[in-house]
Enzyme design. Structure first.
Site, PDB file in Angstrom:
ATOM      1  N   LYS A 162       0.846  -1.202   0.000  1.00  0.00           N
ATOM      2  CA  LYS A 162       0.000   0.000   0.000  1.00  0.00           C
ATOM      3  C   LYS A 162       0.879   1.249   0.000  1.00  0.00           C
ATOM      4  O   LYS A 162       0.643   2.201  -0.757  1.00  0.00           O
ATOM      5  CB  LYS A 162      -0.936  -0.002   1.218  1.00  0.00           C
ATOM      6  CG  LYS A 162      -2.037  -1.060   1.085  1.00  0.00           C
ATOM      7  CD  LYS A 162      -2.782  -1.313   2.386  1.00  0.00           C
ATOM      8  CE  LYS A 162      -3.703  -2.516   2.230  1.00  0.00           C
ATOM      9  NZ  LYS A 162      -4.358  -2.927   3.462  1.00  0.00           N
ATOM     10  N   GLN A 189      -4.448  -1.424   9.666  1.00  0.00           N
ATOM     11  CA  GLN A 189      -4.268  -2.777   9.130  1.00  0.00           C
ATOM     12  C   GLN A 189      -4.767  -3.824  10.135  1.00  0.00           C
ATOM     13  O   GLN A 189      -4.381  -3.806  11.298  1.00  0.00           O
ATOM     14  CB  GLN A 189      -2.780  -3.007   8.803  1.00  0.00           C
ATOM     15  CG  GLN A 189      -2.507  -4.331   8.116  1.00  0.00           C
ATOM     16  CD  GLN A 189      -3.154  -4.441   6.739  1.00  0.00           C
ATOM     17  OE1 GLN A 189      -3.080  -3.530   5.929  1.00  0.00           O
ATOM     18  NE2 GLN A 189      -3.822  -5.560   6.478  1.00  0.00           N
ATOM     19  N   ASP A 222     -11.364   2.609   3.391  1.00  0.00           N
ATOM     20  CA  ASP A 222     -11.669   1.184   3.243  1.00  0.00           C
ATOM     21  C   ASP A 222     -13.161   0.963   2.989  1.00  0.00           C
ATOM     22  O   ASP A 222     -13.569  -0.083   2.507  1.00  0.00           O
ATOM     23  CB  ASP A 222     -11.275   0.436   4.534  1.00  0.00           C
ATOM     24  CG  ASP A 222     -10.006  -0.373   4.366  1.00  0.00           C
ATOM     25  OD1 ASP A 222      -9.651  -0.668   3.208  1.00  0.00           O
ATOM     26  OD2 ASP A 222      -9.370  -0.704   5.383  1.00  0.00           O
TER      27      ASP A 222
END
Ligand code: NAD
Length: 302
Positions: free
Chosen positions: A54, A98, A121
């Site tokens: 990422k 995460q 997200d």
């Protein structure tokens, strides 16, 4: 019939070029770049690998990337404080925590503390609700389902009025992709069925699908004879079915298989995604797209 292969890697590269152009344009016109913070707790090797990908992608696009690594024993309170700090930071447009988090931390509590307008997200209940309402209300689509829609649309597959059958009803893939495809608007307008473990006749439903999206996590669940000739088959499943030695590195790597019997299915379908190299590469790309979108909302240009 041999299906057209939908290559996620190629679609990803195409979208990344578009995003980079847009980032450069906004930087020139407004003097700002998208800001993404990745919060990593502990040293789980898989999480480190995901976060690294990422970060690399964000940097390649010219984003401001803040990597915030925290020790395994950080308290829930301190982690909430960190989220709050980034919620208030105007240079940060996307916050990514995460998962998985250590057991002493309630991950729901942490994810729900993220400002929904920075929830790139797309899992915050507010964004789930916004997607359900649809239209202008939908802000951040969850990344894997959004990537699936891009693959379908960019392959030129007709979605309007199409029978879409989704196998799987998880909150991260099945439910949101079903929701996306039934929205009123281009790239959607489909008639959607969701199948799951209690579905009585899975074969019957799959056979009706113009677009079959399979996210069950069961290798070879969908048999070739369940596929309508010419259908678009999106295989989201990633199943580790063994190990092999990589010819490139000489190291042990996992043998991955999808939820669809690819070799036989590709002789019947019109379009099909491979595993790996289909849906997989799209997830991080859509995370970047959401972060850029967040900046555009912030600037009032989206
Ligand atoms: P999940 O386990 O949360 O959900 C699986 C769903 O499939 C469940 O709703 C279940 O009802 C349904 N299901 C399972 N077995 C079934 C059967 N025999 N018949 C009908 N329905 C069945 O999984 P998930 O998180 O949605 O992920 C699904 C798959 O997609 C996994 O293999 C996962 O690794 C993969 N995945 C890939 C990506 C990516 O490529 N970027 C992202 C997310 C998930």
């Amino acid at each position: 019939m041999t299906a057209k292969l939908i290559k996620g890697t190629e679609v990803r590269d195409e979208i990344l070029v578009e995003l980079k152009d847009e980032v450069d344009k906004i930087k020139n016109e407004h003097g700002v770049v998208p800001g993404l913070v990745t919060i990593l707790v502990g040293e789980n090797p898989a999480s480190i690998s995901y976060v690294t990908s990422k970060i690399k992608t964000a940097q390649s696009l010219g984003f401001k990337e803040v990597q915030d690594n925290q020790p395994d024993d950080i308290s829930e309170q301190d982690l909430l404080g960190l989220v709050d700090k980034y919620n208030k930071d105007d240079s940060i447009h996307g916050i990514l925590v995460q998962l998985p988090l250590p057991k002493h931390i309630d991950d729901k509590k942490i994810l729900n503390a993220i400002d929904p307008d920075k929830d790139v997200d797309g899992f915050h209940p507010v964004n789930v609700g916004r997607l359900m309402i649809g239209g202008d209300e939908a802000k951040f689509l969850p990344c894997t389902p959004a990537g699936i829609q891009e693959l379908i649309v960019r392959s030129g597959v007709e979605t309007e009025g199409a029978e879409v059958v989704v196998v799987g009803r998880s909150n991260i893939v099945g439910k949101p992709i079903a929701n996306i495809m039934l929205q009123k608007g281009p790239g959607a307008n489909s008639t959607v069925t969701i199948a799951h473990t209690r579905t009585k006749d899975l074969a019957f439903h799959c056979k009706r699908a113009d677009i079959l999206i399979v996210a069950a996590g069961v290798p070879d669940l969908v048999k070739p004879e369940w596929i309508k000739p010419g259908a678009c088959v999106i295989d989201v499943g990633v199943n580790r079915v063994g190990e092999k030695i990589s010819e490139k590195t000489g190291k042990k790597i996992a043998i991955l298989k999808g939820d669809v019997d690819f070799e036989k299915a590709k002789e019947i379908a019109g379009y099909i995604t491979p595993v790996p190299g289909g849906v997989g590469p799209m997830t991080i790309t859509m995370l970047m797209k959401n972060t850029l979108k967040s900046l555009k909302f912030h600037l009032g240009i989206e």
